[in-house]
Design an enzyme around this catalytic site. Structure first.
Site, PDB file in Angstrom:
ATOM      1  N   GLU A 148      41.513  37.901  39.121  1.00  0.00           N
ATOM      2  CA  GLU A 148      41.470  38.354  37.726  1.00  0.00           C
ATOM      3  C   GLU A 148      42.432  37.562  36.843  1.00  0.00           C
ATOM      4  O   GLU A 148      42.845  38.040  35.779  1.00  0.00           O
ATOM      5  CB  GLU A 148      41.790  39.860  37.634  1.00  0.00           C
ATOM      6  CG  GLU A 148      40.909  40.774  38.462  1.00  0.00           C
ATOM      7  CD  GLU A 148      39.449  40.823  38.003  1.00  0.00           C
ATOM      8  OE1 GLU A 148      39.100  40.183  36.993  1.00  0.00           O
ATOM      9  OE2 GLU A 148      38.665  41.507  38.691  1.00  0.00           O
ATOM     10  N   HIS A 156      46.755  45.751  36.758  1.00  0.00           N
ATOM     11  CA  HIS A 156      45.411  46.269  37.034  1.00  0.00           C
ATOM     12  C   HIS A 156      45.440  47.045  38.339  1.00  0.00           C
ATOM     13  O   HIS A 156      45.932  46.545  39.350  1.00  0.00           O
ATOM     14  CB  HIS A 156      44.425  45.106  37.131  1.00  0.00           C
ATOM     15  CG  HIS A 156      43.085  45.489  37.696  1.00  0.00           C
ATOM     16  ND1 HIS A 156      42.271  46.439  37.123  1.00  0.00           N
ATOM     17  CD2 HIS A 156      42.418  45.053  38.790  1.00  0.00           C
ATOM     18  CE1 HIS A 156      41.166  46.560  37.840  1.00  0.00           C
ATOM     19  NE2 HIS A 156      41.227  45.734  38.859  1.00  0.00           N
ATOM     20  N   HIS A 182      43.299  50.314  40.822  1.00  0.00           N
ATOM     21  CA  HIS A 182      42.086  51.093  41.055  1.00  0.00           C
ATOM     22  C   HIS A 182      42.464  52.581  41.101  1.00  0.00           C
ATOM     23  O   HIS A 182      42.523  53.196  42.170  1.00  0.00           O
ATOM     24  CB  HIS A 182      41.410  50.634  42.351  1.00  0.00           C
ATOM     25  CG  HIS A 182      40.894  49.233  42.273  1.00  0.00           C
ATOM     26  ND1 HIS A 182      40.359  48.558  43.352  1.00  0.00           N
ATOM     27  CD2 HIS A 182      40.817  48.368  41.227  1.00  0.00           C
ATOM     28  CE1 HIS A 182      39.985  47.328  42.977  1.00  0.00           C
ATOM     29  NE2 HIS A 182      40.257  47.189  41.696  1.00  0.00           N
ATOM     30  N   GLU A 200      52.632  64.946  26.389  1.00  0.00           N
ATOM     31  CA  GLU A 200      53.299  63.645  26.294  1.00  0.00           C
ATOM     32  C   GLU A 200      52.304  62.496  26.063  1.00  0.00           C
ATOM     33  O   GLU A 200      52.703  61.426  25.600  1.00  0.00           O
ATOM     34  CB  GLU A 200      54.109  63.366  27.560  1.00  0.00           C
ATOM     35  CG  GLU A 200      53.242  63.172  28.790  1.00  0.00           C
ATOM     36  CD  GLU A 200      53.998  62.561  29.983  1.00  0.00           C
ATOM     37  OE1 GLU A 200      53.519  62.738  31.107  1.00  0.00           O
ATOM     38  OE2 GLU A 200      55.031  61.908  29.780  1.00  0.00           O
ATOM     39  N   HIS A 231      35.496  50.992  38.016  1.00  0.00           N
ATOM     40  CA  HIS A 231      36.323  49.959  38.654  1.00  0.00           C
ATOM     41  C   HIS A 231      37.822  50.304  38.630  1.00  0.00           C
ATOM     42  O   HIS A 231      38.450  50.396  39.672  1.00  0.00           O
ATOM     43  CB  HIS A 231      36.053  48.601  37.984  1.00  0.00           C
ATOM     44  CG  HIS A 231      36.785  47.467  38.609  1.00  0.00           C
ATOM     45  ND1 HIS A 231      36.257  46.201  38.748  1.00  0.00           N
ATOM     46  CD2 HIS A 231      38.024  47.382  39.142  1.00  0.00           C
ATOM     47  CE1 HIS A 231      37.125  45.414  39.354  1.00  0.00           C
ATOM     48  NE2 HIS A 231      38.212  46.105  39.594  1.00  0.00           N
TER      49      HIS A 231
HETATM   50  O1  2HA Z   1      40.488  42.638  44.351  1.00  0.00           O
HETATM   51  O2  2HA Z   1      41.061  44.429  41.892  1.00  0.00           O
HETATM   52  O3  2HA Z   1      39.273  43.406  40.258  1.00  0.00           O
HETATM   53  C1  2HA Z   1      41.271  42.568  43.243  1.00  0.00           C
HETATM   54  C2  2HA Z   1      40.654  43.336  42.165  1.00  0.00           C
HETATM   55  C3  2HA Z   1      39.537  42.732  41.432  1.00  0.00           C
HETATM   56 ZN    ZN Z   2      39.936  45.534  40.514  1.00  0.00          ZN
END
Ligand code: 2HA
Ligand code: ZN
Length: 275
Positions: free
Chosen positions: A116, A140, A142, A170, A211
């Site tokens: 990414e 980022h 998940h 909050e 995602h």
């Molecule tokens: O594998 O999270 O979006 C890495 C990630 C791809």
């Molecule tokens: Zn991801």
């Protein structure tokens, strides 16, 4: 001094491990990037090498020309960052055109930056511009509950922002500008990077449908705290929706306006619609 004793490196590794412990990084899920300060570059100078090949980023970030970044590796596991940082993470430099990068430290077993990278660098470029250089971290993950909500809520900025604001007092104070939502897209490329960085012009948080989430902030604490707050609110909403589709009471638009006034935050009226 070891590179892992340098303060920003310690902070980066701790944040990666905190994310792992939250359960947000199954297998190689998630990625983290940090735009280094001049003093950070100076602190690790002895560890950097300029011998690496220059490789295509896959997008253009002229606003980040000649800057240095610490990033997690493609295919690497957040779970392993703390025990093997040299393999799991690395430092890259962006060239003077903003189209290529060079690995200067880390990724010792032939690794490369996160898949990414285009999203991370485009988000960091936008945030550098709109915050006058203040924001340095893009994260980022998940995040389970936030992902769950992308199956049951309309994929609209207004709906995600309002529903999550209502889940904890909050929330509007922690993310007053709101949350952007990206429809399902193929990850890892320029298109999703362009869509996400456009949202980052106005928001500090962007959700990728089915995602995960992107968060950006000034430092590791604020960025991790932001992700944590949004995901906690999502967890509460998942619990509420699991009990009943109808809330008996909630925080009202006027109560949000009152809160905004007392806490000196600006809450855009587009999120305070009548339901
Ligand atoms: O594998 O999270 O979006 C890495 C990630 C791809
Ligand atoms: Zn991801």
């Amino acid at each position: 001094m070891k590179i892992t004793e340098v303060k920003f490196v310690e902070g980066f590794i701790r944040m990666a491990n905190d994310g792992w412990e939250q359960g947000w990084h199954e297998r190689n899920g998630g990625n983290l990037s940090y735009r280094m300060k001049d003093e950070d570059v100076a602190a690790v100078k002895e560890f950097l090498s300029e011998d690496g090949e220059w490789k295509e980023i896959g997008t253009e970030v002229p606003g980040l020309a000649n800057e240095y970044f610490m990033v997690t590796g493609s295919g690497k596991y957040f779970r392993n960052v703390i025990i093997d940082p040299e393999d799991s993470i690395g430092i890259i430099k962006v060239d003077e055109t903003g189209t290529k990068y060079q690995i200067q430290w880390g990724f010792v077993n032939g690794g490369r930056p996160t898949s990414e990278l285009p999203s991370h660098l485009m988000n960091l470029e936008v945030k550098k511009r709109v915050t006058n250089g203040k924001y340095r971290v893009v994260y980022h993950a998940h995040t389970t509950n936030t992902i769950a909500l992308t199956f049951v809520l309309p994929l609209k900025d207004e709906v995600f922002t309002r529903e999550l604001w209502e889940m904890a007092t909050e929330c509007p104070v922690v993310f007053p500008s709101g949350i952007g939502v990206v429809d399902w897209m193929v990850p890892g490329g320029k298109d999703i990077a362009v869509a996400t960085s456009k949202l980052m012009e106005q928001y500090d948080v962007a959700i990728w449908a089915h995602h995960g989430m992107f968060a950006s902030g000034e430092d590791f604490d604020l960025t991790f705290g932001l992700m944590h707050t949004v995901e906690k609110a999502a967890e509460i909403l998942v619990k509420v929706l699991s009990i009943t589709p109808n809330k008996l009471q909630t925080i009202t638009p006027d109560q949000f306006r009152h809160l905004a006034n007392d806490f000196k935050v600006e809450l855009p009226e587009k999120f305070l619609y009548e339901k």
